[in-house]
Design a protein around this motif. Structure first.
Motif, PDB file in Angstrom:
ATOM      1  N   SER A 113       0.833  -1.207   0.000  1.00  0.00           N
ATOM      2  CA  SER A 113       0.000   0.000   0.000  1.00  0.00           C
ATOM      3  C   SER A 113       0.862   1.249   0.000  1.00  0.00           C
ATOM      4  O   SER A 113       0.560   2.234  -0.684  1.00  0.00           O
ATOM      5  N   ILE A 114       1.957   1.214   0.745  1.00  0.00           N
ATOM      6  CA  ILE A 114       2.870   2.357   0.813  1.00  0.00           C
ATOM      7  C   ILE A 114       3.500   2.624  -0.548  1.00  0.00           C
ATOM      8  O   ILE A 114       3.628   3.778  -0.985  1.00  0.00           O
ATOM      9  N   THR A 115       3.915   1.572  -1.231  1.00  0.00           N
ATOM     10  CA  THR A 115       4.671   1.720  -2.477  1.00  0.00           C
ATOM     11  C   THR A 115       3.805   1.634  -3.739  1.00  0.00           C
ATOM     12  O   THR A 115       4.319   1.817  -4.843  1.00  0.00           O
ATOM     13  N   SER A 116       2.515   1.357  -3.565  1.00  0.00           N
ATOM     14  CA  SER A 116       1.598   1.166  -4.698  1.00  0.00           C
ATOM     15  C   SER A 116       2.071   0.035  -5.612  1.00  0.00           C
ATOM     16  O   SER A 116       2.006   0.127  -6.840  1.00  0.00           O
ATOM     17  N   ALA A 117       2.556  -1.022  -4.993  1.00  0.00           N
ATOM     18  CA  ALA A 117       2.985  -2.206  -5.729  1.00  0.00           C
ATOM     19  C   ALA A 117       1.875  -3.254  -5.714  1.00  0.00           C
ATOM     20  O   ALA A 117       0.841  -3.084  -5.058  1.00  0.00           O
ATOM     21  N   ILE A 118       2.096  -4.341  -6.430  1.00  0.00           N
ATOM     22  CA  ILE A 118       1.138  -5.447  -6.441  1.00  0.00           C
ATOM     23  C   ILE A 118       1.404  -6.310  -5.216  1.00  0.00           C
ATOM     24  O   ILE A 118       2.493  -6.890  -5.096  1.00  0.00           O
ATOM     25  N   PRO A 119       0.469  -6.405  -4.288  1.00  0.00           N
ATOM     26  CA  PRO A 119       0.712  -7.222  -3.090  1.00  0.00           C
ATOM     27  C   PRO A 119       0.837  -8.690  -3.449  1.00  0.00           C
ATOM     28  O   PRO A 119       0.446  -9.116  -4.546  1.00  0.00           O
ATOM     29  N   ILE A 120       1.391  -9.472  -2.535  1.00  0.00           N
ATOM     30  CA  ILE A 120       1.531 -10.905  -2.797  1.00  0.00           C
ATOM     31  C   ILE A 120       0.165 -11.529  -3.083  1.00  0.00           C
ATOM     32  O   ILE A 120       0.037 -12.397  -3.948  1.00  0.00           O
ATOM     33  N   SER A 121      -0.861 -11.061  -2.376  1.00  0.00           N
ATOM     34  CA  SER A 121      -2.209 -11.594  -2.628  1.00  0.00           C
ATOM     35  C   SER A 121      -2.628 -11.343  -4.072  1.00  0.00           C
ATOM     36  O   SER A 121      -3.245 -12.199  -4.725  1.00  0.00           O
ATOM     37  N   GLY A 122      -2.274 -10.181  -4.606  1.00  0.00           N
ATOM     38  CA  GLY A 122      -2.563  -9.863  -6.003  1.00  0.00           C
ATOM     39  C   GLY A 122      -1.740 -10.708  -6.963  1.00  0.00           C
ATOM     40  O   GLY A 122      -2.221 -11.105  -8.030  1.00  0.00           O
ATOM     41  N   GLN A 123      -0.498 -10.977  -6.584  1.00  0.00           N
ATOM     42  CA  GLN A 123       0.354 -11.829  -7.402  1.00  0.00           C
ATOM     43  C   GLN A 123      -0.198 -13.251  -7.462  1.00  0.00           C
ATOM     44  O   GLN A 123      -0.179 -13.898  -8.516  1.00  0.00           O
ATOM     45  N   LEU A 124      -0.704 -13.743  -6.331  1.00  0.00           N
ATOM     46  CA  LEU A 124      -1.308 -15.077  -6.299  1.00  0.00           C
ATOM     47  C   LEU A 124      -2.592 -15.117  -7.134  1.00  0.00           C
ATOM     48  O   LEU A 124      -2.876 -16.118  -7.802  1.00  0.00           O
TER      49      LEU A 124
END
Length: 340
Positions: A113-124
């Motif tokens: 959330s801080i970095t606006s990246a794809i979280p691991i949950s999103g990667q899964l």
């Protein structure tokens, strides 16, 4: 001629045992999944990629290849691993592996959330979508075979410790508690992967976070020494992670899960750069000159060193391709011993 044929046969044997390489996690493995995100954690611009094939930026946080590519190459799978979110991804690439990792992500949901990246949950979630596409290419039986035999990489924790904990989580959790939380999140990810048929997994330790150029500047004092507290946190995390890998191997009997020590090979390069032909290990090649004040290369007025092969770090967080190649050598030996 015999040597060429023998080499090809050996490579085919390796591919049969590990037909694909699939990566999750952070920028150490990301091959371009952030390119179309609204995020500061992006590098699809020069001078990134200047030593990559064609000299073009691809979203890899390096001057050239990243560990995902180097390990796939070393295992005889393919030369580079495309990002799953690359709009030019070819169907033929699905059966030999793709990358889901996202620069700036972490095990802690707050980190992404801080970095606006794809979280691991999103990667899964993307991985489960990938399984459907893979079935469309090689059939259900073929897809199950690819997933069960392929090698899965997970690199996470660097941003949790380097960005999230030092800024936000330190106010709420002791480092012993937080590192245990990170291990628990890792365990959940591995069990989720196991549940969809994954059987071969390599889990990376973090880097020696306190010795990265940016953290030398932020936490290393006037002499820009390695930040001991940051490194101790990384060491505490990887000691707990190593114990959890043993637990997972016991509780998931069909799986082969290996702990990958990235911390010590990189720390050795940083501490003894001349041994491997480097001259600088406390500053980066790109973007900031003598004092590290930014994480990534400067997009507007990029500055790069004259010879990146002599400097361990490409930018203030990420090793150069040459440094990654050197650290990849012992990792490849370990992976071949365990999976080939």
């Amino acid at each position: 001629m015999y040597r060429i044929v023998a080499s090809r046969k050996r490579q085919l044997r390796e591919n049969e045992k590990v037909p694909a390489l699939i990566a999750f996690g952070d920028s150490i493995l990301d091959t371009g999944n952030n390119n179309n995100l609204i995020s500061l954690a992006k590098c699809n611009f020069p001078p990134y990629g200047k030593d990559f094939i064609g000299g073009k930026p691809t979203g890899r946080f390096s001057d050239g290849k990243v560990l995902t590519d180097l390990l796939a190459e070393g295992l005889g799978i393919k030369e580079t691993v495309p990002a799953y979110l690359d709009p030019n991804l070819q169907s033929k690439d699905l059966a030999t592996g793709v990358c889901f990792a996202s620069g700036g992500s972490g095990l802690d949901p707050l980190t992404s959330s801080i970095t606006s990246a794809i979280p691991i949950s999103g990667q899964l979630k993307n991985f489960k979508e990938y399984i459907g596409k893979l079935k469309g290419v090689v059939g259900e039986e073929g897809a199950n075979k690819v997933i069960s035999k392929s090698l899965f990489l997970l690199s996470a924790g660097n941003n949790d410790l380097g960005i999230n904990y030092s800024v936000l989580r330190v106010k709420k959790y002791a480092i012993s508690t937080y590192t245990s939380m990170l291990v628990s999140w890792t365990s959940t990810i591995i069990k989720d992967l196991y549940g969809v048929g994954v059987r071969k997994i390599a889990i990376f330790s973090t880097m020696p976070v306190g010795c990265l150029p940016i953290f030398r500047t932020l936490h290393g004092g006037l002499m820009r020494s390695c930040a001991d507290d940051d490194n101790k946190a990384a060491e505490l995390f990887y000691s707990k992670l190593l114990a959890e890998v043993k637990n997972l191997n016991s509780s998931l009997p069909q799986a082969k899960i290996v702990y990958v020590d990235f911390y010590n090979p990189l720390l050795d390069l940083i501490s003894n750069p001349v041994k491997s032909g480097f001259s600088v290990s406390d500053r980066s090649c790109c973007g900031t000159g003598t004092v590290e004040t930014a994480i990534l290369c400067n997009r507007i007025t990029p500055f790069t060193c004259a010879n990146v092969s002599k400097i361990v770090f490409w930018d203030s967080v990420h090793p150069s391709e040459r440094a990654c190649r050197i650290t990849a050598a012992p990792i490849l030996q370990d992976l071949k011993k365990n999976f080939l």
